[in-house]
Scaffold this motif. Structure first.
Motif, mmCIF file in Angstrom:
data_model
loop_
_atom_site.group_PDB
_atom_site.id
_atom_site.type_symbol
_atom_site.label_atom_id
_atom_site.label_comp_id
_atom_site.label_asym_id
_atom_site.label_seq_id
_atom_site.Cartn_x
_atom_site.Cartn_y
_atom_site.Cartn_z
ATOM 1 N N ALA A 1 -1.902 -4.734 17.000
ATOM 2 C CA ALA A 1 -2.097 -4.511 15.598
ATOM 3 C C ALA A 1 -2.801 -3.107 15.325
ATOM 4 O O ALA A 1 -3.475 -2.547 16.095
ATOM 5 N N VAL A 2 -2.493 -2.740 14.042
ATOM 6 C CA VAL A 2 -3.158 -1.637 13.304
ATOM 7 C C VAL A 2 -3.715 -1.932 11.911
ATOM 8 O O VAL A 2 -2.909 -2.489 11.363
ATOM 9 N N LEU A 3 -4.890 -1.540 11.530
ATOM 10 C CA LEU A 3 -5.394 -1.876 10.521
ATOM 11 C C LEU A 3 -5.752 -0.500 9.616
ATOM 12 O O LEU A 3 -6.379 0.350 10.365
ATOM 13 N N LEU A 4 -5.343 -0.095 8.557
ATOM 14 C CA LEU A 4 -5.391 1.179 7.633
ATOM 15 C C LEU A 4 -5.889 0.855 6.361
ATOM 16 O O LEU A 4 -5.505 -0.260 5.968
ATOM 17 N N THR A 5 -6.842 1.443 5.764
ATOM 18 C CA THR A 5 -6.874 1.652 4.344
ATOM 19 C C THR A 5 -6.392 2.895 3.883
ATOM 20 O O THR A 5 -6.548 3.726 4.879
ATOM 21 N N THR A 6 -6.332 3.207 2.688
ATOM 22 C CA THR A 6 -6.210 4.555 2.083
ATOM 23 C C THR A 6 -7.083 5.013 1.090
ATOM 24 O O THR A 6 -7.656 4.217 0.374
ATOM 25 N N SER A 7 -7.225 6.499 1.201
ATOM 26 C CA SER A 7 -8.070 6.697 0.028
ATOM 27 C C SER A 7 -7.946 6.377 -1.214
ATOM 28 O O SER A 7 -8.554 6.209 -2.279
ATOM 29 N N GLU A 8 -6.340 6.578 -1.305
ATOM 30 C CA GLU A 8 -5.830 6.251 -2.867
ATOM 31 C C GLU A 8 -4.671 5.161 -2.649
ATOM 32 O O GLU A 8 -3.901 5.373 -1.754
ATOM 33 N N PRO A 9 -4.325 4.137 -3.350
ATOM 34 C CA PRO A 9 -3.417 3.401 -3.546
ATOM 35 C C PRO A 9 -1.897 3.856 -3.509
ATOM 36 O O PRO A 9 -2.163 5.238 -4.016
ATOM 37 N N ILE A 10 -1.059 3.626 -2.670
ATOM 38 C CA ILE A 10 0.229 4.129 -2.525
ATOM 39 C C ILE A 10 1.233 3.195 -3.000
ATOM 40 O O ILE A 10 1.136 2.036 -2.581
ATOM 41 N N ASP A 11 2.526 3.757 -3.325
ATOM 42 C CA ASP A 11 3.555 2.722 -3.552
ATOM 43 C C ASP A 11 4.295 2.198 -2.352
ATOM 44 O O ASP A 11 4.261 3.050 -1.320
ATOM 45 N N PHE A 12 4.257 0.980 -2.153
ATOM 46 C CA PHE A 12 4.771 0.398 -1.032
ATOM 47 C C PHE A 12 5.970 -0.508 -1.071
ATOM 48 O O PHE A 12 6.410 -1.429 -0.678
#
Length: 158
Positions: free
Chosen positions: A78-89
């Motif tokens: 597994a890989v867990l990420l958060t982004t500094s700014e929300p992105i279009d997914f």
């Protein structure tokens, strides 16, 4: 499957910057491939991208759970990420994403794969868990929160 055994600190990234959906999938591939002996970054990326072509893994509320199965994999990662700014997914609720939990499993573990995805979705449904992850200030803190070692910083129930 115990989710805390799938995720390691070196596969956890907090506040990834300047991301796009494709860039996030590339980052996931870069982090996961070394954990999957006999599997290249390109193998991981293509598995994730092929799954996204079937339909977005953005499940709503700012969360995405990209996943894929790999013939060469011998154990789940597994890989867990958060982004500094929300992105279009391309999420089902049309909202941008800022929490990404990716799961890669051996091709022959279909039932385990589905059960693990259900566990991840349930975990991500916990409002306090997502709030704590969004407030994480470091990779280690994000890992600790997700694995229930968050202490005063909040945690997710495992």
């Amino acid at each position: 499957m115990d989710l805390s055994t799938l995720l390691s600190p070196d596969c956890t990234r907090c506040a990834v910057q300047g991301a796009s959906k494709k860039k996030l999938l590339e980052t996931i591939s870069q982090l996961a491939a070394p954990k999957l002996s006999g599997t290249t970054r390109q193998d991981v990326f293509e598995s994730l991208l092929n799954r996204e072509r079937l339909g977005s893994t953005g499940i709503g509320l700012g969360i995405a759970i990209p996943h894929g199965r790999l013939a060469s994999a011998t154990q789940p990662v597994a890989v867990l990420l958060t982004t500094s700014e929300p992105i279009d997914f391309d999420a089902i609720d049309n909202q941008p994403v800022d929490i990404i939990f990716a799961l890669l499993v051996p091709e022959d573990q279909h039932d385990d794969h589905l059960q693990t995805l259900a566990q991840v979705a349930k975990r991500m449904n916990e409002q306090g868990c997502c709030q704590a992850m969004r407030k994480a200030e470091s990779d280690q803190q994000l890992y600790d929160i997700f694995t229930g070692q968050g202490g005063d910083n909040g945690s997710c129930s495992l």
